[in-house]
Write a protein that holds these residues in place. Sequence first.
Motif, PDB file in Angstrom:
ATOM      1  N   GLU A  84       0.829  -1.207   0.000  1.00 16.92           N
ATOM      2  CA  GLU A  84       0.000   0.000   0.000  1.00 16.92           C
ATOM      3  C   GLU A  84       0.869   1.265   0.000  1.00 16.92           C
ATOM      4  OE1 GLU A  84      -4.059   1.540   2.106  1.00 16.92           O
ATOM      5  OE2 GLU A  84      -2.570   0.647   3.451  1.00 16.92           O
ATOM      6  N   ILE A  85       1.895   1.302   0.838  1.00 16.65           N
ATOM      7  CA  ILE A  85       2.730   2.501   0.885  1.00 16.65           C
ATOM      8  C   ILE A  85       3.590   2.621  -0.373  1.00 16.65           C
ATOM      9  CG2 ILE A  85       4.668   1.555   2.211  1.00 16.65           C
ATOM     10  CD1 ILE A  85       4.596   4.262   3.809  1.00 16.65           C
ATOM     11  N   CYS A  86       4.024   1.505  -0.942  1.00 21.04           N
ATOM     12  CA  CYS A  86       4.788   1.547  -2.195  1.00 21.04           C
ATOM     13  C   CYS A  86       3.939   2.079  -3.343  1.00 21.04           C
ATOM     14  CB  CYS A  86       5.355   0.174  -2.544  1.00 21.04           C
ATOM     15  SG  CYS A  86       6.835  -0.254  -1.615  1.00 21.04           S
ATOM     16  N   VAL A  87       2.683   1.671  -3.425  1.00 25.23           N
ATOM     17  CA  VAL A  87       1.792   2.176  -4.475  1.00 25.23           C
ATOM     18  C   VAL A  87       1.643   3.692  -4.326  1.00 25.23           C
ATOM     19  CG1 VAL A  87      -0.599   2.178  -5.312  1.00 25.23           C
ATOM     20  CG2 VAL A  87       0.602   0.016  -4.920  1.00 25.23           C
ATOM     21  N   GLN A  88       1.457   4.167  -3.091  1.00 25.17           N
ATOM     22  CA  GLN A  88       1.358   5.617  -2.875  1.00 25.17           C
ATOM     23  C   GLN A  88       2.619   6.330  -3.331  1.00 25.17           C
ATOM     24  OE1 GLN A  88       0.351   6.942   1.048  1.00 25.17           O
ATOM     25  NE2 GLN A  88      -1.152   5.312   1.314  1.00 25.17           N
ATOM     26  N   LEU A  89       3.766   5.832  -2.901  1.00 30.53           N
ATOM     27  CA  LEU A  89       5.036   6.481  -3.175  1.00 30.53           C
ATOM     28  C   LEU A  89       5.402   6.451  -4.658  1.00 30.53           C
ATOM     29  CD1 LEU A  89       7.680   7.800  -2.162  1.00 30.53           C
ATOM     30  CD2 LEU A  89       8.512   5.508  -1.666  1.00 30.53           C
ATOM     31  N   PHE A  90       5.265   5.296  -5.289  1.00 30.62           N
ATOM     32  CA  PHE A  90       5.764   5.120  -6.646  1.00 30.62           C
ATOM     33  C   PHE A  90       4.723   5.334  -7.746  1.00 30.62           C
ATOM     34  CE2 PHE A  90       8.617   2.503  -4.017  1.00 30.62           C
ATOM     35  CZ  PHE A  90       9.804   3.140  -4.307  1.00 30.62           C
ATOM     36  N   GLU A  91       3.422   5.261  -7.410  1.00 30.31           N
ATOM     37  CA  GLU A  91       2.414   5.301  -8.463  1.00 30.31           C
ATOM     38  C   GLU A  91       1.384   6.423  -8.329  1.00 30.31           C
ATOM     39  OE1 GLU A  91       0.588   1.403  -8.893  1.00 30.31           O
ATOM     40  OE2 GLU A  91       2.511   0.428  -8.481  1.00 30.31           O
ATOM     41  N   ALA A  92       1.159   6.936  -7.133  1.00 30.99           N
ATOM     42  CA  ALA A  92       0.036   7.849  -6.928  1.00 30.99           C
ATOM     43  C   ALA A  92       0.301   9.279  -7.379  1.00 30.99           C
ATOM     44  CB  ALA A  92      -0.385   7.836  -5.457  1.00 30.99           C
ATOM     45  N   HIS A  93       1.554   9.696  -7.384  1.00 34.95           N
ATOM     46  CA  HIS A  93       1.861  11.083  -7.732  1.00 34.95           C
ATOM     47  C   HIS A  93       2.979  11.126  -8.768  1.00 34.95           C
ATOM     48  CE1 HIS A  93      -0.527  12.437  -4.318  1.00 34.95           C
ATOM     49  NE2 HIS A  93       0.065  11.490  -3.625  1.00 34.95           N
TER      50      HIS A  93
END
Length: 127
Positions: A84-93
């Motif tokens: 979940e935190i990797c998706v936020q860091l690498f994909e969300a912005h």
Amino acid sequence: MNQAIAEAAAIDQKLSKRPINLDPGGYIIIYLDHEQGLICAKHFTNFIDDRGLACDPATGKPIPTRSKVERLPTRLYSGRTAKEICVQLFEAHAPCPITMIDHASYLGREFQRAEAALLSGQEYVQD
């Protein structure tokens, strides 16, 4: 400790001492919020000087590694799992603040370690 676990720990300990190139996109401080059940990460910007040192863009001075530095993060991330935190860091912005593949790999490993510590109720110390 069984032999395989001891050997793996020795390999990791040795590799943690190798020299690394710092990411000009910044650095991440990872910590746990056990009360909320979250893995948390703060992203800080930096630039790399001609000596290979991470420097504060506001002051132009090297960022100390052995003492506490009061800087404001550029972004905060949190998640219940490493994924979940990797998706936020690498994909969300866009753009992603991580600019080096080896830094991304390191963060993935650290988020996995943080998740294991969170789930087991143990302390987490970033490598």
